[in-house]
Write a protein that holds these residues in place. Structure first.
Motif, PDB file in Angstrom:
ATOM      1  N   THR B   2     -57.008   0.457  16.400  1.00  0.00           N
ATOM      2  CA  THR B   2     -56.332   1.169  15.304  1.00  0.00           C
ATOM      3  C   THR B   2     -56.579   0.496  13.961  1.00  0.00           C
ATOM      4  O   THR B   2     -55.670   0.165  13.242  1.00  0.00           O
ATOM      5  CB  THR B   2     -54.825   1.216  15.544  1.00  0.00           C
ATOM      6  OG1 THR B   2     -54.393  -0.086  15.915  1.00  0.00           O
ATOM      7  CG2 THR B   2     -54.465   2.222  16.578  1.00  0.00           C
ATOM      8  N   SER B   3     -57.770   0.337  13.620  1.00  0.00           N
ATOM      9  CA  SER B   3     -58.241  -0.297  12.379  1.00  0.00           C
ATOM     10  C   SER B   3     -57.173  -0.856  11.453  1.00  0.00           C
ATOM     11  O   SER B   3     -56.271  -1.576  11.882  1.00  0.00           O
ATOM     12  CB  SER B   3     -59.120   0.698  11.620  1.00  0.00           C
ATOM     13  OG  SER B   3     -58.377   1.823  11.242  1.00  0.00           O
ATOM     14  N   THR B   4     -57.244  -0.489  10.171  1.00  0.00           N
ATOM     15  CA  THR B   4     -56.510  -1.237   9.142  1.00  0.00           C
ATOM     16  C   THR B   4     -55.159  -0.668   8.763  1.00  0.00           C
ATOM     17  O   THR B   4     -54.539  -1.129   7.824  1.00  0.00           O
ATOM     18  CB  THR B   4     -57.342  -1.302   7.860  1.00  0.00           C
ATOM     19  OG1 THR B   4     -58.013  -0.085   7.705  1.00  0.00           O
ATOM     20  CG2 THR B   4     -58.302  -2.449   7.893  1.00  0.00           C
ATOM     21  N   ASP B   6     -52.296  -0.705  10.249  1.00  0.00           N
ATOM     22  CA  ASP B   6     -51.143  -1.206  10.980  1.00  0.00           C
ATOM     23  C   ASP B   6     -49.983  -1.559  10.064  1.00  0.00           C
ATOM     24  O   ASP B   6     -48.874  -1.805  10.515  1.00  0.00           O
ATOM     25  CB  ASP B   6     -51.531  -2.452  11.777  1.00  0.00           C
ATOM     26  CG  ASP B   6     -52.771  -2.184  12.620  1.00  0.00           C
ATOM     27  OD1 ASP B   6     -52.809  -1.127  13.262  1.00  0.00           O
ATOM     28  OD2 ASP B   6     -53.677  -3.018  12.597  1.00  0.00           O
ATOM     29  N   SER B  42     -57.608   7.358   8.606  1.00  0.00           N
ATOM     30  CA  SER B  42     -58.227   8.348   9.492  1.00  0.00           C
ATOM     31  C   SER B  42     -57.146   9.141  10.208  1.00  0.00           C
ATOM     32  O   SER B  42     -56.078   8.615  10.547  1.00  0.00           O
ATOM     33  CB  SER B  42     -59.134   7.650  10.487  1.00  0.00           C
ATOM     34  OG  SER B  42     -58.589   7.693  11.774  1.00  0.00           O
ATOM     35  N   SER B  44     -57.007  10.368  13.182  1.00  0.00           N
ATOM     36  CA  SER B  44     -56.675   9.909  14.536  1.00  0.00           C
ATOM     37  C   SER B  44     -55.802   8.668  14.479  1.00  0.00           C
ATOM     38  O   SER B  44     -54.809   8.567  15.205  1.00  0.00           O
ATOM     39  CB  SER B  44     -57.949   9.589  15.301  1.00  0.00           C
ATOM     40  OG  SER B  44     -58.998  10.437  14.909  1.00  0.00           O
ATOM     41  N   ASP B  45     -56.162   7.726  13.628  1.00  0.00           N
ATOM     42  CA  ASP B  45     -55.381   6.496  13.545  1.00  0.00           C
ATOM     43  C   ASP B  45     -53.943   6.788  13.160  1.00  0.00           C
ATOM     44  O   ASP B  45     -53.002   6.281  13.775  1.00  0.00           O
ATOM     45  CB  ASP B  45     -56.008   5.539  12.524  1.00  0.00           C
ATOM     46  CG  ASP B  45     -57.288   4.913  13.050  1.00  0.00           C
ATOM     47  OD1 ASP B  45     -57.620   5.189  14.214  1.00  0.00           O
ATOM     48  OD2 ASP B  45     -57.944   4.166  12.307  1.00  0.00           O
ATOM     49  N   ASN B  48     -52.170   8.449  16.081  1.00  0.00           N
ATOM     50  CA  ASN B  48     -51.833   7.503  17.145  1.00  0.00           C
ATOM     51  C   ASN B  48     -50.665   6.614  16.739  1.00  0.00           C
ATOM     52  O   ASN B  48     -49.746   6.385  17.523  1.00  0.00           O
ATOM     53  CB  ASN B  48     -53.044   6.617  17.461  1.00  0.00           C
ATOM     54  CG  ASN B  48     -54.133   7.395  18.163  1.00  0.00           C
ATOM     55  OD1 ASN B  48     -53.874   8.472  18.710  1.00  0.00           O
ATOM     56  ND2 ASN B  48     -55.349   6.882  18.125  1.00  0.00           N
ATOM     57  N   LEU B  49     -50.713   6.147  15.503  1.00  0.00           N
ATOM     58  CA  LEU B  49     -49.687   5.222  15.032  1.00  0.00           C
ATOM     59  C   LEU B  49     -48.297   5.844  15.116  1.00  0.00           C
ATOM     60  O   LEU B  49     -47.316   5.167  15.437  1.00  0.00           O
ATOM     61  CB  LEU B  49     -49.997   4.814  13.595  1.00  0.00           C
ATOM     62  CG  LEU B  49     -49.202   3.648  13.050  1.00  0.00           C
ATOM     63  CD1 LEU B  49     -49.368   2.444  13.949  1.00  0.00           C
ATOM     64  CD2 LEU B  49     -49.653   3.337  11.642  1.00  0.00           C
ATOM     65  N   ARG B  54     -53.297  14.982  15.787  1.00  0.00           N
ATOM     66  CA  ARG B  54     -54.021  14.972  14.517  1.00  0.00           C
ATOM     67  C   ARG B  54     -53.489  16.061  13.598  1.00  0.00           C
ATOM     68  O   ARG B  54     -53.520  15.911  12.372  1.00  0.00           O
ATOM     69  CB  ARG B  54     -55.508  15.210  14.786  1.00  0.00           C
ATOM     70  CG  ARG B  54     -56.344  13.953  14.773  1.00  0.00           C
ATOM     71  CD  ARG B  54     -57.790  14.318  14.924  1.00  0.00           C
ATOM     72  NE  ARG B  54     -58.249  15.167  13.844  1.00  0.00           N
ATOM     73  CZ  ARG B  54     -59.097  16.163  13.978  1.00  0.00           C
ATOM     74  NH1 ARG B  54     -59.587  16.444  15.169  1.00  0.00           N
ATOM     75  NH2 ARG B  54     -59.457  16.875  12.947  1.00  0.00           N
TER      76      ARG B  54
END
Lengths: 237, 237
Positions: B2-4, B6, B42, B44-45, B48-49, B54
């Motif tokens: 989950t890239s950046t 967070d 993004s 998706s990110d 998900n978070l 989406r």
DNA sequence: CGGCATAAAATCGTATACAATTTAACCGCC
DNA sequence: GGCGGTTAAATTGTATACGATTTTATGCCG
């Protein structure tokens, strides 16, 4: 059975993509008063009308709700906004608040070519005023708004420009709802006076004229509470 | 992976529904500068978070783009907005344009209890200023904006209030990008002076103080074009 | 005949699915 | 080793699918 939204047929000249195009088309229809306040805009109907899925229709309606032109009620759908008298007052209060400032900045930065452009707009407005027919009426409404938007554009502040676009569009809704004089026109002469004041660099009076102009528009409204006669009072003397 | 993004974990106390909740959470993260300008968001990110599809993530991002906090580039995705120096100037020009007017109206309508509320806000702001730590810094940023928003709320014009919310939020982005003095604080003392002027009903000076206050904030910015050194100039003396 | 409970239809809220586009990875070639 | 081109992965754009809520229709009973 595409209910009441057939007023949307419009020359789709745009090259835009997806929901934006639909949003713009519906906004134009609202501003030109082909869609009346309170009209239901069902997602399926909008989608069918523009041959897209509900997804895009929904996105367009959401966008319009951010601009205050459409109100979406949870689980009930989207409707052309029906601004309350208070909301109407707030819209015009906002215009009185920002338009003098915009005008000041515009006057400071205006170029001769832009003055010409303004005058041309004024001429077009006058021409439409003397023409008859539905489509001329619509064009006139648009033109009278364009005068104010042009000033915002000349001021060079994109943020104020967007805000003015919102205010002008919502004003059109308010006038549609509460306007009295069939001459819906937004004081064509006053636009001319303002341009004249700008041209002789008399910013002070230009601002005052603008304030009066806005007040004149608002004065033509009947903002008394229409208490909708929910009860039998409607049939008692 | 989950890239950046967070930085978004936040106390989800809200009772709102769907995309709004996500929009608000992301907005808060941006305003409190847990998300930096340019960060990719993004779909998706984000989805998900927050454990949604989406669809909702996308709706939230769209909404934020209407507020100018996120910029979506077609087929490329959404990014935390990265306002240009010009945009920054426009934002502060807009604030100079509207805040005096809002202040006037607020001063005209303010009640004693609201004065108290304002003072309380000021106190809280001062308290946070003398505290240290990340979370205090964030709260301070929020509090200093809340002062301006409170005035808009007191003015009683919902439309101007919304507009101010947009302007304050975008200001936070601009300060994050171009602010110099590590004391990012938005002149706490000046807020106090303004309240004092309001209290003794000296609207004239209150407006002037407000104008100076906004200019002071803007003066702390370094809005020179960072011409990104696209070429080898970056390595030549 | 009218009012209320129930059932059917329509509409919205959200998730998933698939096509289109962009981004990255890979690989042969200079 | 670096560069261009081709292919695979990731991401967005849009449509469809399904459960939930509201609205409308139906029918029973007073």
């Amino acid at each position: 059975m595409t209910s009441t939204v057939d007023a949307l047929q419009t020359t789709s000249d745009s090259t835009e993509t997806g929901a934006q195009q639909i949003r713009d088309a519906i906004r134009e229809a609202i501003v030109e008063r082909r869609l009346s306040p309170g009209t239901k805009l069902s997602e399926s109907d909008v989608g069918n009308l523009f041959n897209v899925s509900r997804t895009l229709a929904r996105a367009a309606l959401q966008a319009l709700s951010y601009e205050g032109l459409v109100s979406v009620e949870k689980n009930r759908g989207a409707f052309v906004a029906y601004p309350s008298p208070d909301e109407a007052r707030h819209i015009f209060a906002a215009r009185r608040l920002v338009e003098p400032g915009i005008l000041c900045e515009a006057a400071r930065r205006i170029t001769p070519s832009e003055v010409q452009h303004l005058k041309q707009l004024l001429l077009e407005e006058g021409r439409l005023m003397n023409e008859r027919g539905q489509s001329a009426r619509r064009a006139e409404i648009k033109a009278s708004g364009d005068f104010h938007l042009m000033l915002a554009s000349i001021s060079g502040n994109l943020i104020m420009q967007r805000f003015m676009e919102e205010l002008v569009a919502r004003s059109s809704l308010v006038i549609a709802l509460y306007g009295q004089s069939s001459a819906s026109s937004c004081g064509h002469a006053e636009h001319g006076d303002i341009i004249a004041a700008i041209e002789r660099n008399d910013i002070e009076t230009a601002c005052h004229l603008m304030l009066h102009h806005i007040s004149h528009i608002e004065a033509d409204l009947d903002l008394r509470e229409r208490k909708s006669f929910g009860l039998k009072e409607a049939f008692e003397p």
